[in-house]
Design an enzyme around this catalytic site. Structure first.
Site, PDB file in Angstrom:
ATOM      1  CD  GLU A  26      -2.895  -1.257   2.311  1.00 28.72           C
ATOM      2  OE1 GLU A  26      -4.038  -1.639   2.062  1.00 28.72           O
ATOM      3  OE2 GLU A  26      -2.519  -0.952   3.447  1.00 28.72           O
ATOM      4  CB  CYS A  38       7.275  -3.306  15.718  1.00 27.77           C
ATOM      5  SG  CYS A  38       8.949  -2.939  15.130  1.00 27.77           S
ATOM      6  CB  CYS A  89       3.718  -2.389  13.535  1.00 24.69           C
ATOM      7  SG  CYS A  89       3.642  -1.955  11.780  1.00 24.69           S
ATOM      8  CB  CYS A 125       1.557   5.644  11.682  1.00 26.93           C
ATOM      9  SG  CYS A 125       2.120   7.209  11.147  1.00 26.93           S
TER      10      CYS A 125
HETATM   11  N1  SAH Z   1       9.809   0.076   9.396  1.00 24.92           N
HETATM   12  C1  SAH Z   1       9.918   1.496   9.534  1.00 24.92           C
HETATM   13  C2  SAH Z   1       8.693   2.224   8.982  1.00 24.92           C
HETATM   14  C3  SAH Z   1       7.476   1.907   9.776  1.00 24.92           C
HETATM   15  S1  SAH Z   1       6.033   2.903   9.693  1.00 24.92           S
HETATM   16  C4  SAH Z   1      10.102   1.855  10.986  1.00 24.92           C
HETATM   17  O1  SAH Z   1       9.985   0.975  11.820  1.00 24.92           O
HETATM   18  O2  SAH Z   1      10.438   2.988  11.289  1.00 24.92           O
HETATM   19  C5  SAH Z   1       6.407   4.465  10.340  1.00 24.92           C
HETATM   20  C6  SAH Z   1       6.166   4.678  11.836  1.00 24.92           C
HETATM   21  O3  SAH Z   1       4.877   4.251  12.277  1.00 24.92           O
HETATM   22  C7  SAH Z   1       7.185   3.934  12.682  1.00 24.92           C
HETATM   23  O4  SAH Z   1       7.693   4.787  13.661  1.00 24.92           O
HETATM   24  C8  SAH Z   1       6.337   2.875  13.300  1.00 24.92           C
HETATM   25  O5  SAH Z   1       6.902   2.401  14.495  1.00 24.92           O
HETATM   26  C9  SAH Z   1       5.025   3.587  13.509  1.00 24.92           C
HETATM   27  N2  SAH Z   1       3.900   2.698  13.762  1.00 24.92           N
HETATM   28  C10 SAH Z   1       3.802   1.378  13.481  1.00 24.92           C
HETATM   29  N3  SAH Z   1       2.615   0.895  13.898  1.00 24.92           N
HETATM   30  C11 SAH Z   1       1.942   1.925  14.444  1.00 24.92           C
HETATM   31  C12 SAH Z   1       0.636   2.054  15.003  1.00 24.92           C
HETATM   32  N4  SAH Z   1      -0.207   1.030  15.064  1.00 24.92           N
HETATM   33  N5  SAH Z   1       0.271   3.264  15.448  1.00 24.92           N
HETATM   34  C13 SAH Z   1       1.094   4.325  15.332  1.00 24.92           C
HETATM   35  N6  SAH Z   1       2.330   4.263  14.807  1.00 24.92           N
HETATM   36  C14 SAH Z   1       2.747   3.069  14.362  1.00 24.92           C
END
Ligand code: SAH
Length: 405
Positions: A109, A133, A136, A379
């Site tokens: 996406e 994580c 996520c 996010c």
């Molecule tokens: N893999 C990369 C990009 C991830 S998405 C990273 O880890 O940085 C970008 C941001 O959104 C990251 O900081 C991630 O930790 C955050 N994120 C992931 N899941 C989330 C959620 N459910 N709510 C809010 N932020 C989230």
């Protein structure tokens, strides 16, 4: 120690059934080499880049200033092949999400977030993610493969085209508005704005785990002959792959965002399991190195606000101590829930209190405005459609499976 995958090469290969060379795969030097291989002069590469990125042209036959025989040879072997759109959703707040095809069974996406002074495209770098994580939703899907350079840069190319077309179709767009927003720098017309002014690698995947293709895509984003974005308008977000941060410092100059999410190793290892391999002190060293390496670089720390987990004033103070005296910015992200998650979002007052604790200690802290929630485009909500190919499980738990290139 880095976990290496024997099957790295197969993961890198483009989707099956793609016989033609994808011109979106090549940063300028590689495109020059390709053009030369086809018997063209290297300057043809610059002409091609101009057509593809400045004018948003995808049809080789329409690239009229390329010599006819060269154009014919090119059209036989190559094409501009962005990912295919499977589905588009538009949020009440103007945010748009596209589901794109990686292959018939897989999807990823991208999300466009319009604001008054910019248009940010959030792009994916992998189909799924292997980093697991705990907060996520992409992590829950598992990992399938790396996106190719063409699939990464193709998202930006496609979004500019789609948004230009949407602008033409918008109510009130008369004949005079039929001009796409994609820049047209030729023919003496003033260059109009492209829809995408900022690109963030914050979609699906861990960009630094797909290092080679992500760096190539960054080069095209920054190249004067490519999208020509300034380095402040391209942000790569990482969960903290320390060796790759050092490599990135050597290779390309973009803004770095680091998913910190906790002020101590015990909690961070629970939220971001890669922390067990590269703990906070090591990660911060890499960040300061990245900053030092060239002036004008910036690092932002992302910190997801999880109710009762990492959001106390004491944790804010601990975070402030970690970052004291450094030119770092902290971006607090209200947690975006998804089905099956055990977390909830911190209440707004608690987020504000956390921010104020940081500001009171001399740090720059902001709260990210949540966009596109009604279409699961916020996010951490990007899920696509992923068939998990990760087989490595450590201690019964899927562990940071890093594709080192
Ligand atoms: N893999 C990369 C990009 C991830 S998405 C990273 O880890 O940085 C970008 C941001 O959104 C990251 O900081 C991630 O930790 C955050 N994120 C992931 N899941 C989330 C959620 N459910 N709510 C809010 N932020 C989230």
């Amino acid at each position: 120690m880095q976990t290496r995958l024997a099957q790295t090469e197969t993961m890198q290969s483009p989707p099956s059934g793609a016989e033609r060379t994808n011109l979106l795969d090549f940063p300028r030097p590689e495109l020059e080499a390709y053009v030369t291989e086809l018997g063209g002069k290297p300057f043809r590469a610059r002409q091609l880049l101009n057509w593809v990125y400045k004018r948003g042209e995808g049809r080789i036959a329409c690239m009229t200033d390329l010599a006819k025989d060269f154009r014919a040879r090119l059209a036989e072997r190559a094409e501009v092949r962005p990912p295919r759109i499977v589905e588009v959703q538009q949020s009440r707040d103007g945010t748009r999400k596209w589901k794109l095809e990686a292959d018939p069974a897989q999807a990823f996406e991208m999300v466009y977030i319009p604001e008054d002074d910019r248009g940010t495209l959030c792009i994916s770098s992998q189909v799924g993610c292997a980093l697991d994580c705990s907060f996520c939703s992409t992590a829950q899907q598992g990992f399938n493969r790396n996106l190719t350079t063409g699939e990464i840069i193709g998202q930006v190319w496609l979004a500019n085209r789609e948004l230009a077309a949407a602008a033409c179709e918008a109510p009130g767009a008369g004949a005079g508005a039929a001009q796409p927003i994609v820049s047209r720098l030729d023919g003496g017309r003033p260059a109009t704005e492209r829809a995408v002014t900022n690109v963030v690698f914050m979609g699906m995947g861990e960009p630094l785990a797909n290092f080679r293709n992500v760096v190539a895509a960054c080069r095209i984003l920054l190249d004067d002959y490519g999208f020509d974005l300034s380095r402040r308008r391209v942000t790569l977000s990482t969960s903290g792959l320390v060796p790759q941060i050092y490599r990135l410092a050597e290779e390309v100059n973009v803004a770095l965002a680091v998913s910190l999410h906790a002020p101590d190793d015990e909690l961070r290892s629970e939220l971001v399991p890669i922390n067990r391999k590269h703990p906070i002190a090591e990660l911060l060293e890499a960040c300061w190195h990245y900053l030092d390496e060239r002036n004008g670089r910036s690092v932002t720390f992302e910190y997801v606000m999880l109710d009762g987990v990492n959001d106390s004033p004491a944790q804010a103070r601990r975070l402030a101590r970690l970052l004291a005296g450094r030119p770092a910015k902290i971006n607090l992200i209200p947690f975006n829930p998804f089905p099956g998650t055990r977390y909830t979002r911190s209440p707004a007052e608690r987020i504000v209190r956390f921010r104020d604790e940081l500001i009171g200690r001399g740090l720059i802290a902001t709260i990210r405005r949540t966009r596109g929630e009604d279409i699961d485009a916020a996010c951490g909500q990007l899920a696509g459609r992923v068939i998990d190919r990760t087989t490595v499980r450590l201690g019964g738990r899927k562990m940071s499976l890093i594709v080192e290139r």
